[in-house]
Scaffold this motif. Structure first.
Motif, PDB file in Angstrom:
ATOM      1  N   MET A  62     -10.128   4.858  -0.894  1.00 32.40           N
ATOM      2  CA  MET A  62     -11.199   5.871  -0.964  1.00 32.40           C
ATOM      3  C   MET A  62     -12.250   5.693   0.137  1.00 32.40           C
ATOM      4  O   MET A  62     -13.042   6.592   0.373  1.00 32.40           O
ATOM      5  CB  MET A  62     -11.903   5.774  -2.312  1.00 32.40           C
TER       6      MET A  62
ATOM      7  N   SER B  13     -17.480   1.620 -10.809  1.00 33.11           N
ATOM      8  CA  SER B  13     -18.007   0.643  -9.851  1.00 33.11           C
ATOM      9  C   SER B  13     -18.141   1.234  -8.468  1.00 33.11           C
ATOM     10  O   SER B  13     -17.256   1.938  -7.987  1.00 33.11           O
ATOM     11  CB  SER B  13     -17.083  -0.558  -9.748  1.00 33.11           C
TER      12      SER B  13
ATOM     13  N   MET C 268     -18.846   0.316  -4.256  1.00 37.33           N
ATOM     14  CA  MET C 268     -18.096  -0.619  -3.402  1.00 37.33           C
ATOM     15  C   MET C 268     -18.599  -2.059  -3.492  1.00 37.33           C
ATOM     16  O   MET C 268     -17.816  -2.991  -3.516  1.00 37.33           O
ATOM     17  CB  MET C 268     -18.156  -0.142  -1.952  1.00 37.33           C
TER      18      MET C 268
ATOM     19  N   PHE D   4     -22.609   5.770   0.573  1.00 38.60           N
ATOM     20  CA  PHE D   4     -23.763   4.872   0.618  1.00 38.60           C
ATOM     21  C   PHE D   4     -23.356   3.449   0.265  1.00 38.60           C
ATOM     22  O   PHE D   4     -22.935   3.183  -0.855  1.00 38.60           O
ATOM     23  CB  PHE D   4     -24.847   5.372  -0.353  1.00 38.60           C
TER      24      PHE D   4
ATOM     25  N   GLU E 135       0.856  -1.188   0.000  1.00 38.15           N
ATOM     26  CA  GLU E 135       0.000   0.000   0.000  1.00 38.15           C
ATOM     27  C   GLU E 135       0.890   1.235   0.000  1.00 38.15           C
ATOM     28  O   GLU E 135       1.766   1.380   0.854  1.00 38.15           O
ATOM     29  CB  GLU E 135      -0.938  -0.016   1.220  1.00 38.15           C
TER      30      GLU E 135
HETATM   31  C1  LIG Z   1     -16.698  10.884  -5.300  1.00 38.19           C
HETATM   32  C2  LIG Z   1     -16.962   9.436  -5.137  1.00 38.19           C
HETATM   33  C3  LIG Z   1     -18.137   9.043  -4.490  1.00 38.19           C
HETATM   34  C4  LIG Z   1     -18.393   7.689  -4.323  1.00 38.19           C
HETATM   35  N1  LIG Z   1     -19.533   7.305  -3.675  1.00 38.19           N
HETATM   36  C5  LIG Z   1     -19.787   5.998  -3.483  1.00 38.19           C
HETATM   37  C6  LIG Z   1     -20.924   5.577  -2.759  1.00 38.19           C
HETATM   38  O1  LIG Z   1     -21.711   6.380  -2.275  1.00 38.19           O
HETATM   39  N2  LIG Z   1     -21.123   4.235  -2.598  1.00 38.19           N
HETATM   40  C7  LIG Z   1     -20.244   3.301  -3.079  1.00 38.19           C
HETATM   41  O2  LIG Z   1     -20.474   2.112  -2.871  1.00 38.19           O
HETATM   42  N3  LIG Z   1     -19.138   3.682  -3.749  1.00 38.19           N
HETATM   43  C8  LIG Z   1     -18.890   4.998  -3.962  1.00 38.19           C
HETATM   44  N4  LIG Z   1     -17.765   5.389  -4.633  1.00 38.19           N
HETATM   45  C9  LIG Z   1     -16.872   4.365  -5.172  1.00 38.19           C
HETATM   46  C10 LIG Z   1     -15.989   3.727  -4.106  1.00 38.19           C
HETATM   47  O3  LIG Z   1     -15.393   4.730  -3.322  1.00 38.19           O
HETATM   48  C11 LIG Z   1     -14.960   2.881  -4.802  1.00 38.19           C
HETATM   49  O4  LIG Z   1     -15.606   1.951  -5.643  1.00 38.19           O
HETATM   50  C12 LIG Z   1     -14.038   2.071  -3.896  1.00 38.19           C
HETATM   51  O5  LIG Z   1     -13.659   2.788  -2.764  1.00 38.19           O
HETATM   52  C13 LIG Z   1     -12.840   1.662  -4.740  1.00 38.19           C
HETATM   53  O6  LIG Z   1     -11.979   0.850  -4.007  1.00 38.19           O
HETATM   54  P1  LIG Z   1     -10.632   0.315  -4.667  1.00 38.19           P
HETATM   55  O7  LIG Z   1     -10.018  -0.607  -3.699  1.00 38.19           O
HETATM   56  O8  LIG Z   1     -10.904  -0.158  -6.035  1.00 38.19           O
HETATM   57  O9  LIG Z   1      -9.707   1.613  -4.872  1.00 38.19           O
HETATM   58  P2  LIG Z   1      -9.096   2.629  -3.813  1.00 38.19           P
HETATM   59  O10 LIG Z   1      -9.974   2.754  -2.642  1.00 38.19           O
HETATM   60  O11 LIG Z   1      -8.720   3.826  -4.596  1.00 38.19           O
HETATM   61  O12 LIG Z   1      -7.767   1.887  -3.332  1.00 38.19           O
HETATM   62  C14 LIG Z   1      -6.625   1.798  -4.145  1.00 38.19           C
HETATM   63  C15 LIG Z   1      -5.404   1.812  -3.234  1.00 38.19           C
HETATM   64  O13 LIG Z   1      -4.269   1.514  -4.026  1.00 38.19           O
HETATM   65  C16 LIG Z   1      -3.181   2.289  -3.558  1.00 38.19           C
HETATM   66  N5  LIG Z   1      -2.192   2.343  -4.645  1.00 38.19           N
HETATM   67  C17 LIG Z   1      -2.310   2.949  -5.856  1.00 38.19           C
HETATM   68  N6  LIG Z   1      -1.186   2.762  -6.573  1.00 38.19           N
HETATM   69  C18 LIG Z   1      -0.358   1.996  -5.824  1.00 38.19           C
HETATM   70  C19 LIG Z   1       0.956   1.462  -6.017  1.00 38.19           C
HETATM   71  N7  LIG Z   1       1.652   1.663  -7.150  1.00 38.19           N
HETATM   72  N8  LIG Z   1       1.519   0.729  -5.018  1.00 38.19           N
HETATM   73  C20 LIG Z   1       0.834   0.510  -3.852  1.00 38.19           C
HETATM   74  N9  LIG Z   1      -0.400   1.012  -3.613  1.00 38.19           N
HETATM   75  C21 LIG Z   1      -0.987   1.739  -4.595  1.00 38.19           C
HETATM   76  C22 LIG Z   1      -3.815   3.627  -3.193  1.00 38.19           C
HETATM   77  O14 LIG Z   1      -3.014   4.321  -2.257  1.00 38.19           O
HETATM   78  C23 LIG Z   1      -5.154   3.175  -2.594  1.00 38.19           C
HETATM   79  O15 LIG Z   1      -5.088   3.019  -1.186  1.00 38.19           O
HETATM   80  C24 LIG Z   1     -17.476   6.727  -4.816  1.00 38.19           C
HETATM   81  C25 LIG Z   1     -16.309   7.137  -5.461  1.00 38.19           C
HETATM   82  C26 LIG Z   1     -16.048   8.475  -5.626  1.00 38.19           C
HETATM   83  C27 LIG Z   1     -14.791   8.890  -6.319  1.00 38.19           C
END
Ligand SMILES: Cc1cc2nc3c(=O)[nH]c(=O)nc-3n(C[C@H](O)[C@H](O)[C@H](O)COP(=O)(O)OP(=O)(O)OC[C@H]3O[C@@H](n4cnc5c(N)ncnc54)[C@H](O)[C@@H]3O)c2cc1C
Length: 460
Positions: free
Chosen positions: A39, A413, A415, A57, A31
């Motif tokens: 996020m 997508s 969560m 949500f 990480e």
């Molecule tokens: C404005 C907004 C509102 C949203 N509202 C909702 C909602 O109401 N309900 C819902 O269900 N979803 C919502 N979402 C979507 C939700 O937040 C995401 O789908 C989810 O959090 C994505 O998780 P993830 O693990 O794919 O990515 P992330 O949470 O982005 O995690 C990726 C991780 O990878 C790490 N990383 C990146 N590059 C590297 C690297 N080279 N080496 C090591 N680590 C690295 C980053 O630091 C980060 O911690 C929303 C998103 C946004 C942007």
């Protein structure tokens, strides 16, 4: 077996690590940041207002799957509205049933129109008037691209299914719970799936999973390179150290993958994929319920923001009693006039904007509650790379490299979908590492250990 490297400890990376670990596959999570959650994290300020960085949500079904159902509160109400020409319409039915939009939408059913862009898709689905006045300006504000240059997939992703929406809305009224509508595409939505919010903020949702895999996580360890030989993943480089791996599961944004990959040019074209940067401006007000519903869409090109969210309408505990918080979403580009504007100026801009819609709110304004700028927010589905996007959704094209999660899949997508899709993709990862030929030195060593010593053979 060499470990599987997971890049990122957001919901996708943590879910992947948990699943691989439970399958008995050696896994390391790298990480880049100081904490897990990505996020999915929240922050409470000294005045008692809470802010979520990404998701607000989530569903009770996701909370149960993650083992955090017992810390979640039920959300009783959730709704969206659209502000247009001085009045607000509930979304989707207030808009669709309005005499202003319905005739054009019905006429469109009998028209044969080729659909090659998101703009075409909106016109076909909602009729000319609703498309031009609402869907297209909103899409252009959040994507930063003309709707004519966006793929029809944009619309397909968001288009509500009318009968299903009617049923879910009715279920919400009867059960007095915020029944999810449009929050999961991977699993069916029904009256039994409703919004919840974890005590202590969004990050808490992931705690049970994070606790189970904590020993596998290396914080503040950005993966600098993914090493590829003969189009097959061989290792990763982290803080100058090279670690041999059997596979890589990345949650990093796809447009940086070409920079991370060393030894292949297979994903060079992904550098052109665009994410829309966003600025979220929070303003504190006295009173509550200032917006017609939790989320208000504003398809008005003269305003800097396209959406406002008053989370305390759904989650009253996110603001002190008698006060509220409104978040303004501003689509931007890194370095443009909004991106470089001071936080105070952005707050002023948003206050001026909301005061044009609701003049009384100027008097109720308390203070600015902080600004979040994020360079990677929404994937932009340009038609110019739609074919490549669809191909990438099937496979990265590099053996042993899997790209998952919201940014890793380049998908809008939420969560819960990230969770189910990640579990499914881990089956592919397990199958891949299961059928990998063992490296020769390792296979030789096993063979040597299994061969009986000469003395033992003689004794037998
Ligand atoms: C404005 C907004 C509102 C949203 N509202 C909702 C909602 O109401 N309900 C819902 O269900 N979803 C919502 N979402 C979507 C939700 O937040 C995401 O789908 C989810 O959090 C994505 O998780 P993830 O693990 O794919 O990515 P992330 O949470 O982005 O995690 C990726 C991780 O990878 C790490 N990383 C990146 N590059 C590297 C690297 N080279 N080496 C090591 N680590 C690295 C980053 O630091 C980060 O911690 C929303 C998103 C946004 C942007």
């Amino acid at each position: 077996m060499k470990p599987i490297a997971v890049l990122g400890a957001g919901i996708a990376g943590l879910t992947a690590a948990l699943d691989l670990n439970r399958r008995g596959l050696p896994t390391i999570v790298f990480e880049a940041g100081k904490a897990v959650g990505g996020m999915a994290s929240s922050f409470k300020d000294a005045e008692g207002f809470s802010y979520d960085f990404g998701a607000h949500f989530v569903s009770n079904r996701l909370a149960a799957a993650l083992g955090s159902a017992d810390i979640c509160r039920t959300v009783k109400h959730y709704g969206e509205a659209v502000h247009l020409n001085g009045r607000s319409y509930s979304y989707p039915f207030g808009l669709m049933l309005s005499p202003r939009f319905a005739p054009a939408a019905i006429a469109e059913r009998y028209r044969d129109r080729p659909v090659v862009s998101a703009a075409d898709w909106f016109r076909k689905k909602y009729g000319e008037v609703l498309a031009e006045e609402v869907a297209i300006p909103l899409t252009e504000a959040w994507s930063g691209a003309p709707a004519e240059e966006l793929s029809p997939s944009v619309g397909r992703k968001f288009g509500p299914r009318i009968l299903k929406s009617l049923y879910l809305n009715a279920a919400a009224k009867v059960t007095r719970r915020a029944v999810c509508n449009g929050y999961s595409h991977e699993m069916p939505e029904s009256a039994d799936v409703w919004h919840v919010y974890p005590e202590g903020g969004m990050g808490k949702l992931l705690e049970p999973v994070a606790n189970e895999v904590r020993h596998l996580i290396r914080l503040e360890s950005p993966v600098e390179k993914i090493l590829v030989e003969d189009e097959r993943v061989k290792g990763v480089r982290v803080q100058g150290e090279t670690i041999e791996v059997s596979a890589v599961v990345s949650t990093a944004p796809v447009h940086i993958l070409p920079k991370l990959l060393s030894g292949t040019r297979a994903l060079d074209h992904m550098a052109a994929f665009r994410y829309r940067p966003m600025i979220f401006v929070n303003l504190r007000f006295s009173g509550r319920g200032h917006l017609p519903d939790t989320m208000l869409w504003v398809p008005d090109r003269s305003l800097p923001f396209f959406r406002m969210t008053e989370t305390p309408i759904s989650m009253p505990w996110l603001a002190p009693e008698g006060k509220t918080l409104i978040t303004f979403d501003i689509g931007c580009e890194v370095g443009d006039q909004h991106w470089t504007m001071s936080d105070d100026k952005l707050a002023e801009l948003c206050l001026d904007g909301i005061a044009t819609l609701y003049p009384q709110l100027r008097r109720k304004f308390l203070s600015a509650g902080g600004v979040i700028r994020t360079p990677v927010s929404y994937p932009v589905y340009l038609t110019q790379y739609e074919e490549q996007r669809q191909r990438f959704a099937e496979t990265t094209g590099v053996a042993g490299l899997y790209s998952i999660g919201r940014n890793g899949e380049f998908a809008h997508s939420l969560m819960e979908d990230v969770y189910w899709r990640t579990l499914r993709r881990m089956e592919d990862v397990a199958a891949y590492v299961g059928q990998m030929p063992q490296d020769l030195p390792f296979a030789d060593e096993i063979a040597r250990r299994m061969r009986p010593a000469a003395g033992q053979v003689a004794a037998a």
